[in-house]
Design an enzyme around this catalytic site. Structure first.
Site, PDB file in Angstrom:
ATOM      1  N   ASP A   1      30.548  31.219  29.162  1.00  9.26           N
ATOM      2  CA  ASP A   1      29.636  30.574  28.250  1.00  9.26           C
ATOM      3  C   ASP A   1      30.463  30.116  26.884  1.00  9.26           C
ATOM      4  O   ASP A   1      29.902  29.262  26.531  1.00  9.26           O
ATOM      5  CB  ASP A   1      28.482  31.613  27.924  1.00  9.26           C
ATOM      6  CG  ASP A   1      29.058  33.031  27.531  1.00  9.26           C
ATOM      7  OD1 ASP A   1      30.145  33.074  27.499  1.00  9.26           O
ATOM      8  OD2 ASP A   1      28.347  33.866  27.000  1.00  9.26           O
TER       9      ASP A   1
ATOM     10  N   GLU B   1      39.375  34.014  38.006  1.00 12.74           N
ATOM     11  CA  GLU B   1      40.354  33.631  37.086  1.00 12.74           C
ATOM     12  C   GLU B   1      41.918  33.741  37.651  1.00 12.74           C
ATOM     13  O   GLU B   1      42.624  32.823  37.359  1.00 12.74           O
ATOM     14  CB  GLU B   1      40.078  34.057  35.832  1.00 12.74           C
ATOM     15  CG  GLU B   1      38.765  33.569  35.277  1.00 12.74           C
ATOM     16  CD  GLU B   1      37.670  34.493  35.226  1.00 12.74           C
ATOM     17  OE1 GLU B   1      36.668  34.180  34.999  1.00 12.74           O
ATOM     18  OE2 GLU B   1      37.699  35.251  36.295  1.00 12.74           O
TER      19      GLU B   1
ATOM     20  N   HIS C   1      29.298  39.795  23.140  1.00 14.06           N
ATOM     21  CA  HIS C   1      29.554  40.280  24.687  1.00 14.06           C
ATOM     22  C   HIS C   1      31.239  39.738  24.858  1.00 14.06           C
ATOM     23  O   HIS C   1      31.603  38.682  24.059  1.00 14.06           O
ATOM     24  CB  HIS C   1      28.788  39.656  25.662  1.00 14.06           C
ATOM     25  CG  HIS C   1      28.668  38.247  25.574  1.00 14.06           C
ATOM     26  ND1 HIS C   1      27.895  37.395  24.660  1.00 14.06           N
ATOM     27  CD2 HIS C   1      28.897  37.310  26.424  1.00 14.06           C
ATOM     28  CE1 HIS C   1      28.039  36.255  24.798  1.00 14.06           C
ATOM     29  NE2 HIS C   1      28.793  36.234  26.030  1.00 14.06           N
ATOM     30  N   HIS C   2      31.747  40.350  25.635  1.00 13.34           N
ATOM     31  CA  HIS C   2      33.201  39.857  25.905  1.00 13.34           C
ATOM     32  C   HIS C   2      34.025  40.245  24.716  1.00 13.34           C
ATOM     33  O   HIS C   2      35.423  40.070  24.967  1.00 13.34           O
ATOM     34  CB  HIS C   2      33.252  38.509  26.238  1.00 13.34           C
ATOM     35  CG  HIS C   2      32.693  37.890  27.435  1.00 13.34           C
ATOM     36  ND1 HIS C   2      31.887  38.711  28.458  1.00 13.34           N
ATOM     37  CD2 HIS C   2      32.174  36.647  27.881  1.00 13.34           C
ATOM     38  CE1 HIS C   2      31.437  38.024  29.384  1.00 13.34           C
ATOM     39  NE2 HIS C   2      31.675  36.787  28.876  1.00 13.34           N
TER      40      HIS C   2
ATOM     41  N   GLY D   1      56.842  38.007  42.313  1.00 10.76           N
ATOM     42  CA  GLY D   1      56.713  38.606  43.550  1.00 10.76           C
ATOM     43  C   GLY D   1      55.230  39.203  43.695  1.00 10.76           C
ATOM     44  O   GLY D   1      55.034  40.423  44.185  1.00 10.76           O
TER      45      GLY D   1
ATOM     46  N   ASP E   1      48.986  39.042  56.526  1.00  8.08           N
ATOM     47  CA  ASP E   1      47.564  39.518  56.630  1.00  8.08           C
ATOM     48  C   ASP E   1      47.209  40.295  55.233  1.00  8.08           C
ATOM     49  O   ASP E   1      46.085  40.306  54.768  1.00  8.08           O
ATOM     50  CB  ASP E   1      47.279  40.305  57.926  1.00  8.08           C
ATOM     51  CG  ASP E   1      48.076  41.369  58.321  1.00  8.08           C
ATOM     52  OD1 ASP E   1      49.138  41.289  57.662  1.00  8.08           O
ATOM     53  OD2 ASP E   1      47.470  42.223  58.823  1.00  8.08           O
TER      54      ASP E   1
ATOM     55  N   ASN F   1      50.775  41.273  60.968  1.00  7.85           N
ATOM     56  CA  ASN F   1      51.474  42.358  61.589  1.00  7.85           C
ATOM     57  C   ASN F   1      50.826  43.604  61.056  1.00  7.85           C
ATOM     58  O   ASN F   1      51.400  44.702  60.697  1.00  7.85           O
ATOM     59  CB  ASN F   1      52.883  42.508  61.160  1.00  7.85           C
ATOM     60  CG  ASN F   1      53.001  41.722  59.622  1.00  7.85           C
ATOM     61  OD1 ASN F   1      52.313  41.751  58.709  1.00  7.85           O
ATOM     62  ND2 ASN F   1      53.954  40.781  59.314  1.00  7.85           N
TER      63      ASN F   1
ATOM     64  N   GLY G   1      49.317  44.784  58.297  1.00  8.45           N
ATOM     65  CA  GLY G   1      49.475  45.688  57.007  1.00  8.45           C
ATOM     66  C   GLY G   1      50.732  44.815  56.107  1.00  8.45           C
ATOM     67  O   GLY G   1      51.085  43.929  56.422  1.00  8.45           O
TER      68      GLY G   1
ATOM     69  N   GLU H   1      56.581  46.167  52.671  1.00  7.07           N
ATOM     70  CA  GLU H   1      56.583  47.567  51.683  1.00  7.07           C
ATOM     71  C   GLU H   1      56.805  48.590  52.972  1.00  7.07           C
ATOM     72  O   GLU H   1      57.463  49.482  52.873  1.00  7.07           O
ATOM     73  CB  GLU H   1      55.135  47.846  51.429  1.00  7.07           C
ATOM     74  CG  GLU H   1      54.589  47.095  50.427  1.00  7.07           C
ATOM     75  CD  GLU H   1      55.018  46.836  49.146  1.00  7.07           C
ATOM     76  OE1 GLU H   1      56.140  47.442  48.840  1.00  7.07           O
ATOM     77  OE2 GLU H   1      54.742  46.062  48.278  1.00  7.07           O
TER      78      GLU H   1
END
Length: 599
Positions: free
Chosen positions: A56, A79, A144-145, A443, A473, A500, A502, A506
């Site tokens: 708004d 956003e 608001h916000h 990253g 994925d 793969n 997952g 990591e």
């Protein structure tokens, strides 16, 4: 006078004309709304698309955007993705910028991670935040916000940490000047800028006189005597090593628009040239003197030897982050190193501030071209794809990336996700006029999907043939919504989904069999139908073997690229590219050494 010098002088003249215009008590009679003043400035710089989400406090401005003849509103799903898209757009549109518009508070904070990434990676993104009216800001009602404590400027304070400039519009008389300064800072420093637009300022009128004076990046003019001394110093060092020089290019070559000056330098001198990961595609990788990617101690052995045995290394636009330097493992002694940057030069241990490479490179080209007869004879091993020997029943990272080399075409814009794709693509030579877009320093997983939307739009505006995205994925699940506007807008990226099961990057770092690195296995071949608009044709494939991949990459219908396409590539959950495994290994070794030293 070089072209760079002429451009800089013209930019300085225009800047002074703008300052003079600001001092005039009467700026002409033709008026334009502040909202349209801002849009005109963006259009002048080649901005044809604006990203964001309506709220708004920005709706009045979005009316002007939607009615603008040259700028299209690209509605995003959130956003954060809009910030990623603006980042991707800016990386492809040279000498322009990406633009995101959000609403006050909730919208702008949602975009913060994407803006921070653009700051980290030096990408010019203008963040326009629609904010409450100046009357509301003065009386601070419980809107608001807000945070509920009357601090209307809290979000601007947050933005100061991740932008190079903030402009809070509060005075109509200075609004045009503030807008011009914000955009100029964004272009010049190649970093994000934050600009507020109060709801009651959108239709307020200002003089249009300043719009007759163009905005441009301001490039510092090198102090002549210091610059001459630096050129002398570099020439002397090159003479001392009889022209045995290697050039190493990096990200800032692209960020600060010196690709043309650098290429002229390389052609005239004949020096061998290599690239750091963030500098990949800054140089035509089919150039006869280009030798590949240097990543410190984890570099391909042949490339590593050819770089490190040189008696002198000239780095251009270096950015030695951990993933960009093989975990800080450059074997380049300072005494044999010359670094050229946008705002300083370092020759061995001496640093010369305010000497930038934009103007320095043409002078070095003139002075060092005398070494071409010697330098051009230094052997350079061609940078070529190296498929593994033998065949496998499954698709491995070591097979997949070299195989993709022959799939790429001249002019492709290739986007790689933080993770296995960022590492795998480094061993793949790219064709002429192609561009690699990646986020190695910040990253943020999922960045590539939002960025690919901005990249695809920019590529379409520039007439570039294909946008190709490589994403895992796990990363895709973070930002998958942004495929929806790709379909809605009729864009046709090719999305290679590396399934793969997952977070493999990591798993490679830690927790190979931990549940926190697992994700749900979506029905990926139904994804485009789910996110589509019921009328746009889409194509999806699931590929499980090298034979199936070979068949797909030679299929005429697939290669015709008539519609958005998703190709799911099934890979082993623990398989990773060579460079990623080597990066992790050296990090573990250094951590162990540090722990031992601490005992």
């Amino acid at each position: 006078m070089s072209a760079a010098t002429a451009e800089s002088l013209q930019a300085e003249v225009d800047r002074l004309r703008l300052e003079l215009q600001t001092l005039k008590s009467k700026q002409g009679v033709e008026k334009v709304s502040i909202g349209n003043y801002l849009l005109t400035r963006l259009a002048q710089l080649g901005v044809k698309s604006m990203f964001g989400v309506p709220g708004d406090f920005n709706l009045g401005f979005l009316d002007l955007v939607e009615d603008h003849p040259d700028i299209e509103w690209i509605g995003n799903c959130n956003e954060l993705n809009a910030a990623y898209a603006a980042d991707g757009y800016a990386r492809v549109k040279n000498n322009s910028l990406g633009v995101i518009t959000t609403t006050f508070g909730v919208g702008e904070l949602s975009a913060t991670n994407g803006i921070a990434g653009a700051f980290s990676e030096m990408v010019p993104v203008l963040h326009i935040a629609g904010v409450p009216s100046t009357i509301q800001q003065k009386h601070r009602p419980l809107l608001h916000h807000t945070l509920g404590d009357g601090r209307y400027g809290a979000y601007a304070e947050i933005s100061k940490q991740i932008t190079c400039h903030t402009a809070w519009l509060s005075n109509v008389d200075t609004a045009a000047q503030q807008i011009d300064e914000a955009i100029t800072q964004c272009l010049t420093k190649a970093r994000p800028v934050y600009l507020t637009l109060p709801t009651d300022f959108v239709q307020q009128k200002v003089s249009s006189e300043r719009l007759h004076i163009p905005l441009a990046r301001i490039v510092i003019q090198n102090e002549p005597q210091t610059e001459e001394y630096v050129v002398d110093q570099i020439e002397q060092r090159v003479k001392e090593v009889d022209g045995d020089v290697v050039v190493l290019v990096d990200a800032c070559v692209v960020r600060y628009d010196v690709k043309a000056e650098l290429m002229a330098f390389l052609e005239a001198t004949g020096f061998p040239v290599y690239a750091a990961p963030m500098g990949k595609s800054a140089i035509d990788e089919t150039w006869k003197r280009y030798g590949g990617i240097y990543v410190g101690s984890i570099t391909d052995p042949v490339i590593k030897e050819n770089v490190e045995k040189a008696k002198l290394i000239i780095s251009v636009g270096s950015l030695k982050s951990d993933f960009n330097s093989g975990n800080f493992s450059y074997n380049i002694p300072t005494r044999r190193h010359i670094e050229l940057h946008s705002d300083h030069v370092q020759v061995a241990y001496a640093i010369y501030k305010d000497i930038g490479f934009k103007h320095l490179l043409p002078k070095l080209t003139e002075r060092l071209q005398q070494f071409y007869p010697t330098a051009s004879k230094i052997p350079v091993v061609p940078f070529e794809a190296k498929p593994p020997k033998g065949t496998t029943a499954i698709i491995t990272q070591r097979y997949f990336w070299p195989r993709m080399a022959s799939y790429f075409r001249s002019g492709d814009v290739i986007v790689t996700e933080t993770g296995t794709a960022n590492f795998g693509i480094l061993d793949v030579p790219l064709p002429p006029k192609s561009t690699l877009v990646s986020q190695i320093l910040w990253g943020s997983i999922g960045w590539s999907v939002g960025a690919a939307l901005g990249v695809a739009i920019a590529a379409k505006e520039l007439g570039l043939p294909r946008t190709i995205l490589f994403v895992g994925d796990g990363s895709l699940q973070l930002t998958v919504q942004e495929i929806s506007p790709m379909i809605r807008l009729g864009l046709k990226p090719i999305i290679f989904l590396l399934n793969n099961h997952g977070y493999v990057i990591e798993r490679t770092i830690h927790g190979k069999h931990r549940k926190y690195n697992d994700i749900a296995d979506w029905k990926w071949n139904q994804l485009l139908d789910t996110l589509g608009d019921r009328k746009t044709e889409t194509k999806s494939y699931t590929i499980t073997t090298p034979k199936e991949l070979e068949s797909l990459l030679t299929d005429k219908e697939f290669l015709s690229n008539k519609t958005i396409t998703l190709v799911e590539i099934i890979m082993d959950r623990l398989d990773a590219p060579r460079l990623l495994e080597d990066q992790v290994a050296i990090a573990e070794k250094m951590a162990a050494q540090a722990a031992q030293a601490a005992k």
